[in-house]
Design an enzyme around this catalytic site. Structure first.
Site, short mmCIF file in Angstrom:
data_model
loop_
_atom_site.label_atom_id
_atom_site.label_comp_id
_atom_site.label_asym_id
_atom_site.label_seq_id
_atom_site.Cartn_x
_atom_site.Cartn_y
_atom_site.Cartn_z
N SER A 131 24.97 55.23 98.55
CA SER A 131 24.34 54.31 97.44
C SER A 131 24.64 52.76 97.95
CB SER A 131 25.42 54.33 96.31
OG SER A 131 24.91 53.61 95.13
N LYS A 185 27.62 61.95 93.87
CA LYS A 185 26.61 61.00 93.98
C LYS A 185 25.67 61.27 92.60
CE LYS A 185 23.60 57.92 95.76
NZ LYS A 185 22.34 58.04 95.11
N HIS A 188 27.31 59.69 89.74
CA HIS A 188 26.99 58.08 90.21
C HIS A 188 25.73 57.63 89.47
CE1 HIS A 188 25.20 55.06 92.61
NE2 HIS A 188 26.29 54.55 92.77
N ASN A 189 24.62 58.49 89.80
CA ASN A 189 23.37 58.34 89.38
C ASN A 189 23.10 58.33 87.94
OD1 ASN A 189 22.89 57.80 92.04
ND2 ASN A 189 21.23 59.08 92.28
N GLU A 192 24.55 55.25 86.49
CA GLU A 192 23.59 54.19 86.77
C GLU A 192 22.54 54.15 85.53
OE1 GLU A 192 20.14 54.03 90.06
OE2 GLU A 192 22.30 54.15 91.06
#
Length: 472
Positions: A131, A185, A188-189, A192
């Site tokens: 990222s 990840k 995480h997205n 986000e």
């Protein structure tokens, strides 16, 4: 330099691959890159400059033969079939003990499959989320590797050198087994997505609801970045709101289409959360709002057919007081979003045997990545004090912060409702908080209904067992 002594290999010399290669070389590790495009292979050497331990090639054989054993090879190619195609081309030349790292946004079940397939050939496969975008790759990303713990030691010196640093700590660590890195990840997205939607709703309420000017909006986000809201996404929003369009002279944001795009990672987060039966309502709402944005023609028709006449009514508080309440509401909703994502990681770790340490996840998200934020220091501390914490809302400090700010998010949601402004992310963040702290939910009615029409049975509060009632 001996051609057999390249420390690291990179397959795919597009924007991310090229910049990560240059970052590796800047940290004094020799690196060779492979790309079928000869221009890209040549360009990386030129960009690195004379004397740098960087080389580009179009030959797979030359690439493999030039790497130190056990070989460490990162793939930065589009997710999906291209990853499998590259692996297939490399396999005949690899040897037991070699390591292949997928640095793209691969769906975690694909990574799990690749781990098992390469394990049969005694080759280690890592799925590693990266990222930070182009600038992160060049000057320090957050990296989320998962795979074999022992094999990670071969990668650790390079990764720790190139990662972003916060107080001297690299924003990379071994996360867990199998597809742990790609899973982290993915979440995480999802977080986000949620925070970006909250920022969009904040902008909308302040602009259409409170009537802030472009200058006031820009100044508000810029000022917030010096508070507890400090984060990359708040910072860039302040910069975005300042940018003028060269063609029209107005703020560029006003001529950008409101049809939002996505690459699917937020959807993956929501789908997996439903599979795990972990609620992530703010992430769900963020995905939903990107979807509804695509129905532009229908929304234009609806705006004419179903006009909103509530926006003309002035708010009852002055701008600065309202901005202060908005700031508290945003903090509340942002923390709620992190709590949802971290809860999903905890359940996934138990389900998929990842052995995640959530304090490490928070640590490596503090720098380099898109969701880096000041609040991650408190989140890390919460998991350090209680590694088995099931939800951030149960941490006394974080939960106390939300209690202190709950009045303001309720006021903001009420204002948005009265104005006819859609704020599903804020509403879901508040509903998550209220539902999670409710000792007795009304879902007993649902259980009774299920038993009534489908004999699905229910449990009782006064004794153990499974029960069924003949209702009629």
């Amino acid at each position: 330099m001996n051609d057999l002594q390249y420390e690291f290999g990179m397959v795919g010399l597009g924007v991310m691959g090229r910049n990560l290669m240059l970052n590796i070389a800047d940290n004094d590790f020799s690196v060779i890159g492979l790309d079928l495009d000869g221009a890209k292979a040549a360009a990386v050497e030129i960009e690195a400059g004379p004397g740098k331990p960087v080389r580009g090639t179009t030959s797979t054989e030359e690439f493999i033969q030039s790497l130190r054993k056990p070989r460490a090879i990162m793939l930065l190619v589009p997710a999906g079939p291209p990853v499998d195609a590259v692996i297939k081309s490399l396999l005949p030349l690899l040897e037991p003990g070699d390591i292949v790292i997928d640095g793209g946004n691969s769906y975690f079940p694909d990574t799990e499959r690749r781990v098992l397939e390469l394990e049969e050939k005694e080759i280690h496969f890592f799925g590693m989320g990266i990222s930070g975008g182009e600038q992160g790759a060049r000057f320090g990303p957050s990296m989320m590797p998962g795979g074999n713990r022992e094999a990670y030691e071969r990668l650790r010196p390079v990764f720790e050198a190139v990662a972003a640093k916060v107080n001297g700590e690299p924003c990379v660590t071994f996360l867990g087994n199998g597809s742990a890195g790609n899973f982290v990840k993915m979440v995480h997205n999802g977080i986000e997505y949620g925070i970006m939607q909250l920022i969009a709703e904040t902008y909308d309420v302040l602009r259409r609801g409170a009537g802030l000017s472009d200058d006031e909006l820009q100044a508000t986000f810029q000022a917030w970045n010096d508070t507890e809201l400090q984060s990359y996404l708040i910072e860039i929003t302040g910069e975005i709101l300042q940018k003028q369009d060269e063609e029209t002279g107005q703020r560029l944001v006003h001529v950008i289409s409101d049809r939002a795009r996505s690459k699917g990672t937020g959807k993956w987060t929501s789908q997996n959360a439903m599979d795990l039966q972990v609620p992530v309502p703010t992430i769900d709402m963020a995905v939903l709002m990107r979807d509804i944005s695509k129905f532009k023609e229908e929304r234009v028709e609806a705006a004419n057919l179903l006009p909103n006449n509530r926006l003309q009514e002035a708010i009852s508080t002055d701008h600065q007081e309202f901005i202060a309440k908005m700031r508290n509401a945003f903090y509340f909703a942002m923390i709620s979003t992190y709590a949802q994502g971290m809860a999903q990681l905890k359940v996934a770790s138990e389900t998929y045997k990842y052995e995640l340490q959530l304090q490490d996840v928070a640590k490596i998200w503090r720098g380099g990545c898109i969701i880096r934020a000041a609040c991650l220091t408190d989140i890390r501390s919460a998991y350090e004090q209680n590694p088995s914490l099931p939800n951030l809302l149960l941490d006394s400090k974080i939960g106390g912060d939300l209690l202190d700010r709950q009045d303001d998010i309720r006021i903001i949601v009420k204002v948005a409702i009265d104005k006819g402004i859609a704020v599903p992310a804020f509403m879901s963040a508040l509903a998550y908080f209220d539902a999670y702290r409710t000792e007795t939910l009304p879902t007993n009615i649902i259980q009774a209904q299920r038993d009534y029409f489908g004999a699905h049975t229910y449990e009782r509060t006064d004794k153990e067992g499974i029960f069924h009632t003949i209702w009629n």
